[in-house]
Design a protein around this motif. Sequence first.
Motif, PDB file in Angstrom:
ATOM      1  N   LYS A   9       0.832  -1.199   0.000  1.00 15.72           N
ATOM      2  CA  LYS A   9       0.000   0.000   0.000  1.00 15.72           C
ATOM      3  C   LYS A   9       0.867   1.250   0.000  1.00 15.72           C
ATOM      4  O   LYS A   9       1.903   1.301   0.654  1.00 15.72           O
ATOM      5  CB  LYS A   9      -0.916   0.002   1.218  1.00 15.72           C
ATOM      6  CG  LYS A   9      -2.067  -0.986   1.056  1.00 15.72           C
ATOM      7  CD  LYS A   9      -3.249  -0.663   1.948  1.00 15.72           C
ATOM      8  CE  LYS A   9      -4.333  -1.716   1.726  1.00 15.72           C
ATOM      9  NZ  LYS A   9      -5.559  -1.450   2.449  1.00 15.72           N
ATOM     10  N   LEU A  10       0.404   2.245  -0.738  1.00 22.02           N
ATOM     11  CA  LEU A  10       1.075   3.541  -0.738  1.00 22.02           C
ATOM     12  C   LEU A  10       0.822   4.215   0.599  1.00 22.02           C
ATOM     13  O   LEU A  10      -0.214   4.030   1.215  1.00 22.02           O
ATOM     14  CB  LEU A  10       0.476   4.428  -1.835  1.00 22.02           C
ATOM     15  CG  LEU A  10       0.625   3.947  -3.273  1.00 22.02           C
ATOM     16  CD1 LEU A  10      -0.260   4.773  -4.201  1.00 22.02           C
ATOM     17  CD2 LEU A  10       2.079   4.033  -3.707  1.00 22.02           C
ATOM     18  N   HIS A  23      -1.651   8.774  -1.580  1.00 25.80           N
ATOM     19  CA  HIS A  23      -1.966   8.856  -3.006  1.00 25.80           C
ATOM     20  C   HIS A  23      -2.595  10.227  -3.231  1.00 25.80           C
ATOM     21  O   HIS A  23      -3.658  10.527  -2.686  1.00 25.80           O
ATOM     22  CB  HIS A  23      -2.923   7.729  -3.400  1.00 25.80           C
ATOM     23  CG  HIS A  23      -2.948   7.451  -4.873  1.00 25.80           C
ATOM     24  ND1 HIS A  23      -3.301   6.225  -5.382  1.00 25.80           N
ATOM     25  CD2 HIS A  23      -2.664   8.234  -5.938  1.00 25.80           C
ATOM     26  CE1 HIS A  23      -3.235   6.270  -6.713  1.00 25.80           C
ATOM     27  NE2 HIS A  23      -2.869   7.488  -7.070  1.00 25.80           N
ATOM     28  N   PHE A  29      -4.281  12.938  -5.545  1.00 26.11           N
ATOM     29  CA  PHE A  29      -5.054  13.082  -6.778  1.00 26.11           C
ATOM     30  C   PHE A  29      -5.220  14.563  -7.090  1.00 26.11           C
ATOM     31  O   PHE A  29      -5.656  15.343  -6.236  1.00 26.11           O
ATOM     32  CB  PHE A  29      -6.424  12.426  -6.617  1.00 26.11           C
ATOM     33  CG  PHE A  29      -6.363  10.932  -6.497  1.00 26.11           C
ATOM     34  CD1 PHE A  29      -6.334  10.123  -7.625  1.00 26.11           C
ATOM     35  CD2 PHE A  29      -6.308  10.326  -5.248  1.00 26.11           C
ATOM     36  CE1 PHE A  29      -6.260   8.743  -7.514  1.00 26.11           C
ATOM     37  CE2 PHE A  29      -6.235   8.940  -5.126  1.00 26.11           C
ATOM     38  CZ  PHE A  29      -6.213   8.144  -6.264  1.00 26.11           C
ATOM     39  N   LEU A  40      -0.021  19.583 -10.752  1.00 21.36           N
ATOM     40  CA  LEU A  40       0.325  18.175 -10.950  1.00 21.36           C
ATOM     41  C   LEU A  40       1.839  18.010 -11.128  1.00 21.36           C
ATOM     42  O   LEU A  40       2.470  17.180 -10.459  1.00 21.36           O
ATOM     43  CB  LEU A  40      -0.419  17.665 -12.178  1.00 21.36           C
ATOM     44  CG  LEU A  40      -0.329  16.183 -12.478  1.00 21.36           C
ATOM     45  CD1 LEU A  40      -1.176  15.374 -11.511  1.00 21.36           C
ATOM     46  CD2 LEU A  40      -0.803  15.908 -13.898  1.00 21.36           C
ATOM     47  N   MET A  95       2.175   8.304  -4.643  1.00 24.24           N
ATOM     48  CA  MET A  95       1.845   8.359  -6.070  1.00 24.24           C
ATOM     49  C   MET A  95       1.035   9.628  -6.335  1.00 24.24           C
ATOM     50  O   MET A  95       0.261  10.064  -5.483  1.00 24.24           O
ATOM     51  CB  MET A  95       1.039   7.118  -6.471  1.00 24.24           C
ATOM     52  CG  MET A  95       0.757   7.025  -7.966  1.00 24.24           C
ATOM     53  SD  MET A  95      -0.171   5.518  -8.428  1.00 24.24           S
ATOM     54  CE  MET A  95       1.140   4.322  -8.466  1.00 24.24           C
ATOM     55  N   THR A 115      -1.562  11.301  -9.184  1.00 27.83           N
ATOM     56  CA  THR A 115      -2.404  10.892 -10.313  1.00 27.83           C
ATOM     57  C   THR A 115      -3.352  12.016 -10.716  1.00 27.83           C
ATOM     58  O   THR A 115      -3.954  12.656  -9.847  1.00 27.83           O
ATOM     59  CB  THR A 115      -3.233   9.639  -9.916  1.00 27.83           C
ATOM     60  OG1 THR A 115      -2.351   8.568  -9.556  1.00 27.83           O
ATOM     61  CG2 THR A 115      -4.114   9.169 -11.061  1.00 27.83           C
ATOM     62  N   ASN A 116      -3.483  12.248 -11.996  1.00 30.28           N
ATOM     63  CA  ASN A 116      -4.458  13.230 -12.486  1.00 30.28           C
ATOM     64  C   ASN A 116      -5.850  12.604 -12.580  1.00 30.28           C
ATOM     65  O   ASN A 116      -5.982  11.393 -12.770  1.00 30.28           O
ATOM     66  CB  ASN A 116      -4.044  13.788 -13.852  1.00 30.28           C
ATOM     67  CG  ASN A 116      -4.010  12.725 -14.932  1.00 30.28           C
ATOM     68  OD1 ASN A 116      -3.237  11.775 -14.812  1.00 30.28           O
ATOM     69  ND2 ASN A 116      -4.814  12.854 -15.975  1.00 30.28           N
ATOM     70  N   TYR A 142      -5.346  10.672  -0.272  1.00 30.54           N
ATOM     71  CA  TYR A 142      -5.841   9.459   0.380  1.00 30.54           C
ATOM     72  C   TYR A 142      -4.670   8.670   0.916  1.00 30.54           C
ATOM     73  O   TYR A 142      -3.576   8.812   0.379  1.00 30.54           O
ATOM     74  CB  TYR A 142      -6.635   8.603  -0.634  1.00 30.54           C
ATOM     75  CG  TYR A 142      -8.061   9.077  -0.802  1.00 30.54           C
ATOM     76  CD1 TYR A 142      -8.991   8.916   0.221  1.00 30.54           C
ATOM     77  CD2 TYR A 142      -8.472   9.706  -1.972  1.00 30.54           C
ATOM     78  CE1 TYR A 142     -10.295   9.368   0.081  1.00 30.54           C
ATOM     79  CE2 TYR A 142      -9.775  10.168  -2.115  1.00 30.54           C
ATOM     80  CZ  TYR A 142     -10.679   9.980  -1.075  1.00 30.54           C
ATOM     81  OH  TYR A 142     -11.968  10.435  -1.212  1.00 30.54           O
ATOM     82  N   LEU A 169      -2.889  14.112 -20.228  1.00 33.79           N
ATOM     83  CA  LEU A 169      -2.948  15.569 -20.112  1.00 33.79           C
ATOM     84  C   LEU A 169      -3.022  16.230 -21.480  1.00 33.79           C
ATOM     85  O   LEU A 169      -3.478  17.357 -21.620  1.00 33.79           O
ATOM     86  CB  LEU A 169      -1.743  16.084 -19.336  1.00 33.79           C
ATOM     87  CG  LEU A 169      -1.628  15.506 -17.924  1.00 33.79           C
ATOM     88  CD1 LEU A 169      -0.408  16.063 -17.228  1.00 33.79           C
ATOM     89  CD2 LEU A 169      -2.888  15.790 -17.107  1.00 33.79           C
ATOM     90  N   GLY A 183      -5.939   9.377 -14.792  1.00 34.33           N
ATOM     91  CA  GLY A 183      -4.886   9.095 -15.750  1.00 34.33           C
ATOM     92  C   GLY A 183      -4.218   7.780 -15.369  1.00 34.33           C
ATOM     93  O   GLY A 183      -4.636   7.105 -14.418  1.00 34.33           O
ATOM     94  N   CYS A 184      -3.180   7.445 -16.087  1.00 37.02           N
ATOM     95  CA  CYS A 184      -2.484   6.166 -15.911  1.00 37.02           C
ATOM     96  C   CYS A 184      -2.032   5.959 -14.467  1.00 37.02           C
ATOM     97  O   CYS A 184      -1.493   6.866 -13.835  1.00 37.02           O
ATOM     98  CB  CYS A 184      -1.274   6.124 -16.827  1.00 37.02           C
ATOM     99  SG  CYS A 184      -0.384   4.560 -16.736  1.00 37.02           S
ATOM    100  N   TYR A 228     -10.702   4.051  -2.247  1.00 39.10           N
ATOM    101  CA  TYR A 228     -10.183   4.702  -1.042  1.00 39.10           C
ATOM    102  C   TYR A 228     -11.347   5.053  -0.144  1.00 39.10           C
ATOM    103  O   TYR A 228     -12.469   5.209  -0.634  1.00 39.10           O
ATOM    104  CB  TYR A 228      -9.398   5.982  -1.413  1.00 39.10           C
ATOM    105  CG  TYR A 228      -7.980   5.688  -1.840  1.00 39.10           C
ATOM    106  CD1 TYR A 228      -7.039   5.233  -0.918  1.00 39.10           C
ATOM    107  CD2 TYR A 228      -7.593   5.842  -3.158  1.00 39.10           C
ATOM    108  CE1 TYR A 228      -5.735   4.944  -1.311  1.00 39.10           C
ATOM    109  CE2 TYR A 228      -6.283   5.561  -3.552  1.00 39.10           C
ATOM    110  CZ  TYR A 228      -5.361   5.114  -2.618  1.00 39.10           C
ATOM    111  OH  TYR A 228      -4.064   4.825  -2.996  1.00 39.10           O
TER     112      TYR A 228
END
Lengths: 101, 101
Positions: free
Chosen positions: A3-4, A7, A9, A33, A50, A52-53, A69, B16, B55-56, B69
């Motif tokens: 687990k991160l 995270h 976003f 970002l 991590m 993430t967009n 999160y 993006l 996104g990825c 989450y």
Amino acid sequence: MDKLKHHIFVCSSSRLTGEIKGYCASNEGLEILENFVEEVQDREMDSDVMVTNTGCLGMCSMGPIVIVYPEGTWYGKVSADDVEEIMDALEEGESVERLMI
Amino acid sequence: MDKLKHHIFVCSSSRLTGEIKGYCASNEGLEILENFVEEVQDREMDSDVMVTNTGCLGMCSMGPIVIVYPEGTWYGKVSADDVEEIMDALEEGESVERLMI
């Protein structure tokens, strides 16, 4: 998978049609970002954090929006210049109260 | 704001640049997203559960990817048909073991 720890976003107003428009994308969303990605790398937190967009988070009037999160911390009206402060707080297990929504 | 009970993130390979390509987008990512939105509405969980495209997520070989989450549950090789089972588990405070990564 492991687990991160966190995270992050960042709303980039990413639309399923690919169209690039929307409040967060137009108001530093992409710079925010990029700054998070750079800060995570600079602090060598890549394996724990991590970035993430996302597509629209439904609170455009409070944008640009950032969520962390598993804490479930929502930040609004974030600017690219706020990223360092958010990362400092994250490292200390804290939040940036003035940006929380 | 009130914290969500669950925030479901579905990889739609949103870039993006707006370009629509990538493993998850090409492999039911958008259907998975639609199904989650429909399931949440059908179950009247709108006020507790949000569904967001991303996104990825950097694990394309395990895609399509779904994350829930604050649980931090990562699902891989998800199909559109798996969504109902994931939502059933979520309502019961459980996870779908066979899809967890």
